[in-house]
Design a protein around this motif. Sequence first.
Motif, PDB file in Angstrom:
ATOM      1  N   LEU A 100      38.657  32.234  38.211  1.00 52.33           N
ATOM      2  CA  LEU A 100      37.897  32.568  39.422  1.00 52.33           C
ATOM      3  C   LEU A 100      38.534  31.948  40.663  1.00 52.33           C
ATOM      4  O   LEU A 100      38.617  32.597  41.710  1.00 52.33           O
ATOM      5  CB  LEU A 100      36.442  32.141  39.277  1.00 52.33           C
ATOM      6  N   ASP A 101      39.010  30.708  40.555  1.00 46.67           N
ATOM      7  CA  ASP A 101      39.679  30.064  41.687  1.00 46.67           C
ATOM      8  C   ASP A 101      40.945  30.823  42.078  1.00 46.67           C
ATOM      9  O   ASP A 101      41.208  31.045  43.264  1.00 46.67           O
ATOM     10  CB  ASP A 101      40.037  28.607  41.363  1.00 46.67           C
ATOM     11  N   LEU A 102      41.727  31.205  41.089  1.00 47.04           N
ATOM     12  CA  LEU A 102      42.954  31.967  41.332  1.00 47.04           C
ATOM     13  C   LEU A 102      42.640  33.280  42.055  1.00 47.04           C
ATOM     14  O   LEU A 102      43.301  33.649  43.027  1.00 47.04           O
ATOM     15  CB  LEU A 102      43.634  32.247  39.983  1.00 47.04           C
ATOM     16  N   LEU A 103      41.607  33.968  41.604  1.00 48.67           N
ATOM     17  CA  LEU A 103      41.225  35.247  42.212  1.00 48.67           C
ATOM     18  C   LEU A 103      40.663  35.061  43.622  1.00 48.67           C
ATOM     19  O   LEU A 103      40.961  35.859  44.515  1.00 48.67           O
ATOM     20  CB  LEU A 103      40.218  35.968  41.318  1.00 48.67           C
ATOM     21  N   ASN A 104      39.877  34.004  43.845  1.00 53.51           N
ATOM     22  CA  ASN A 104      39.352  33.744  45.179  1.00 53.51           C
ATOM     23  C   ASN A 104      40.471  33.437  46.170  1.00 53.51           C
ATOM     24  O   ASN A 104      40.414  33.863  47.327  1.00 53.51           O
ATOM     25  CB  ASN A 104      38.318  32.615  45.146  1.00 53.51           C
ATOM     26  N   CYS A 105      41.518  32.720  45.721  1.00 56.21           N
ATOM     27  CA  CYS A 105      42.684  32.467  46.580  1.00 56.21           C
ATOM     28  C   CYS A 105      43.393  33.777  46.909  1.00 56.21           C
ATOM     29  O   CYS A 105      43.833  33.988  48.042  1.00 56.21           O
ATOM     30  CB  CYS A 105      43.657  31.509  45.902  1.00 56.21           C
ATOM     31  N   LEU A 106      43.515  34.657  45.929  1.00 59.04           N
ATOM     32  CA  LEU A 106      44.153  35.956  46.136  1.00 59.04           C
ATOM     33  C   LEU A 106      43.425  36.758  47.209  1.00 59.04           C
ATOM     34  O   LEU A 106      44.050  37.345  48.096  1.00 59.04           O
ATOM     35  CB  LEU A 106      44.180  36.744  44.826  1.00 59.04           C
ATOM     36  N   VAL A 107      42.111  36.765  47.136  1.00 60.09           N
ATOM     37  CA  VAL A 107      41.301  37.502  48.107  1.00 60.09           C
ATOM     38  C   VAL A 107      41.583  36.999  49.520  1.00 60.09           C
ATOM     39  O   VAL A 107      41.763  37.782  50.446  1.00 60.09           O
ATOM     40  CB  VAL A 107      39.799  37.383  47.764  1.00 60.09           C
ATOM     41  N   LYS A 108      41.648  35.672  49.671  1.00 59.81           N
ATOM     42  CA  LYS A 108      41.867  35.081  50.996  1.00 59.81           C
ATOM     43  C   LYS A 108      43.291  35.296  51.489  1.00 59.81           C
ATOM     44  O   LYS A 108      43.513  35.601  52.657  1.00 59.81           O
ATOM     45  CB  LYS A 108      41.543  33.585  50.962  1.00 59.81           C
ATOM     46  N   GLN A 109      44.283  35.121  50.618  1.00 58.07           N
ATOM     47  CA  GLN A 109      45.680  35.170  51.040  1.00 58.07           C
ATOM     48  C   GLN A 109      46.202  36.586  51.266  1.00 58.07           C
ATOM     49  O   GLN A 109      46.946  36.839  52.205  1.00 58.07           O
ATOM     50  CB  GLN A 109      46.568  34.451  50.019  1.00 58.07           C
ATOM     51  N   LYS A 110      45.858  37.511  50.384  1.00 60.26           N
ATOM     52  CA  LYS A 110      46.420  38.862  50.470  1.00 60.26           C
ATOM     53  C   LYS A 110      45.396  39.930  50.821  1.00 60.26           C
ATOM     54  O   LYS A 110      45.723  41.112  50.825  1.00 60.26           O
ATOM     55  CB  LYS A 110      47.093  39.240  49.142  1.00 60.26           C
ATOM     56  N   GLU A 111      44.153  39.515  51.078  1.00 58.03           N
ATOM     57  CA  GLU A 111      43.091  40.465  51.384  1.00 58.03           C
ATOM     58  C   GLU A 111      43.001  41.575  50.329  1.00 58.03           C
ATOM     59  O   GLU A 111      42.939  42.753  50.635  1.00 58.03           O
ATOM     60  CB  GLU A 111      43.276  41.046  52.788  1.00 58.03           C
ATOM     61  N   VAL A 112      43.015  41.152  49.081  1.00 56.93           N
ATOM     62  CA  VAL A 112      42.890  42.054  47.944  1.00 56.93           C
ATOM     63  C   VAL A 112      41.426  42.109  47.535  1.00 56.93           C
ATOM     64  O   VAL A 112      40.753  41.085  47.478  1.00 56.93           O
ATOM     65  CB  VAL A 112      43.771  41.559  46.770  1.00 56.93           C
ATOM     66  N   MET A 113      40.924  43.303  47.267  1.00 54.85           N
ATOM     67  CA  MET A 113      39.561  43.431  46.757  1.00 54.85           C
ATOM     68  C   MET A 113      39.611  43.267  45.241  1.00 54.85           C
ATOM     69  O   MET A 113      40.386  43.947  44.562  1.00 54.85           O
ATOM     70  CB  MET A 113      38.957  44.794  47.087  1.00 54.85           C
ATOM     71  N   VAL A 114      38.789  42.359  44.716  1.00 54.84           N
ATOM     72  CA  VAL A 114      38.755  42.112  43.275  1.00 54.84           C
ATOM     73  C   VAL A 114      37.385  42.511  42.748  1.00 54.84           C
ATOM     74  O   VAL A 114      36.359  42.073  43.260  1.00 54.84           O
ATOM     75  CB  VAL A 114      39.030  40.628  42.946  1.00 54.84           C
ATOM     76  N   VAL A 115      37.380  43.375  41.734  1.00 47.04           N
ATOM     77  CA  VAL A 115      36.152  43.782  41.061  1.00 47.04           C
ATOM     78  C   VAL A 115      36.392  43.782  39.556  1.00 47.04           C
ATOM     79  O   VAL A 115      37.534  43.807  39.110  1.00 47.04           O
ATOM     80  CB  VAL A 115      35.666  45.193  41.507  1.00 47.04           C
ATOM     81  N   MET A 116      35.311  43.738  38.809  1.00 42.69           N
ATOM     82  CA  MET A 116      35.414  43.810  37.352  1.00 42.69           C
ATOM     83  C   MET A 116      34.626  45.016  36.860  1.00 42.69           C
ATOM     84  O   MET A 116      33.596  45.367  37.422  1.00 42.69           O
ATOM     85  CB  MET A 116      34.853  42.548  36.705  1.00 42.69           C
ATOM     86  N   LYS A 117      35.141  45.638  35.817  1.00 38.38           N
ATOM     87  CA  LYS A 117      34.423  46.715  35.141  1.00 38.38           C
ATOM     88  C   LYS A 117      34.432  46.369  33.663  1.00 38.38           C
ATOM     89  O   LYS A 117      35.465  46.032  33.096  1.00 38.38           O
ATOM     90  CB  LYS A 117      35.098  48.071  35.388  1.00 38.38           C
TER      91      LYS A 117
END
Length: 179
Positions: A100-117
């Motif tokens: 979750l920390d890795l993904l939250n950093c990704l969202v902030k740094q690259k403005e990537v939308m992260v979702v789960m299905k």
Amino acid sequence: MDHGGGSGSSGGISGDERRVGVAVDFSPCSRLAVKWAVENMTRHGDHLILVNVQSTSTVHYEEGETQLWEATGSPFIPLGELSDPHITKKYGIKPDAETLDLLNCLVKQKEVMVVMKIYWGDAREKICEAINDIPLSCLVIGSRGLGKLRRALMGSVSNYVVNHATCPVTVVKNSEGED
């Protein structure tokens, strides 16, 4: 357009955006796959879709949603909701803090939308189904490194997906595996 059956706030994805999928079960090898995808695949503005497959014996959702979700998978679940105990219990998932920390950093740094299905059933078949259902531009999957004998007896999810997927697949090997 929302492919997840949920409301627009649950991460609708339009057809012209690059969708990088990562198969996750929150094991160490799937964490390596997430890390590899974050470092090597995702670009500014991409969508990172975490694809999780639960066995049908772990179903925790409401009775009225059962048949729909078994057929189509869950709605898209935004990254922010993956820390909510009610959501994790409802879907039967156990995300680890490091991922979750890795993904939250990704969202902030690259403005990537992260979702789960989330899908329910056989992981090999459901991951291939997700590739077409979402649809994914590419998929990253971890390999547990079962070794030749166990892989021959049990079958390898990553091997099956590589041979049946309709998009490019990257397999991230666990460096501590027996292969």
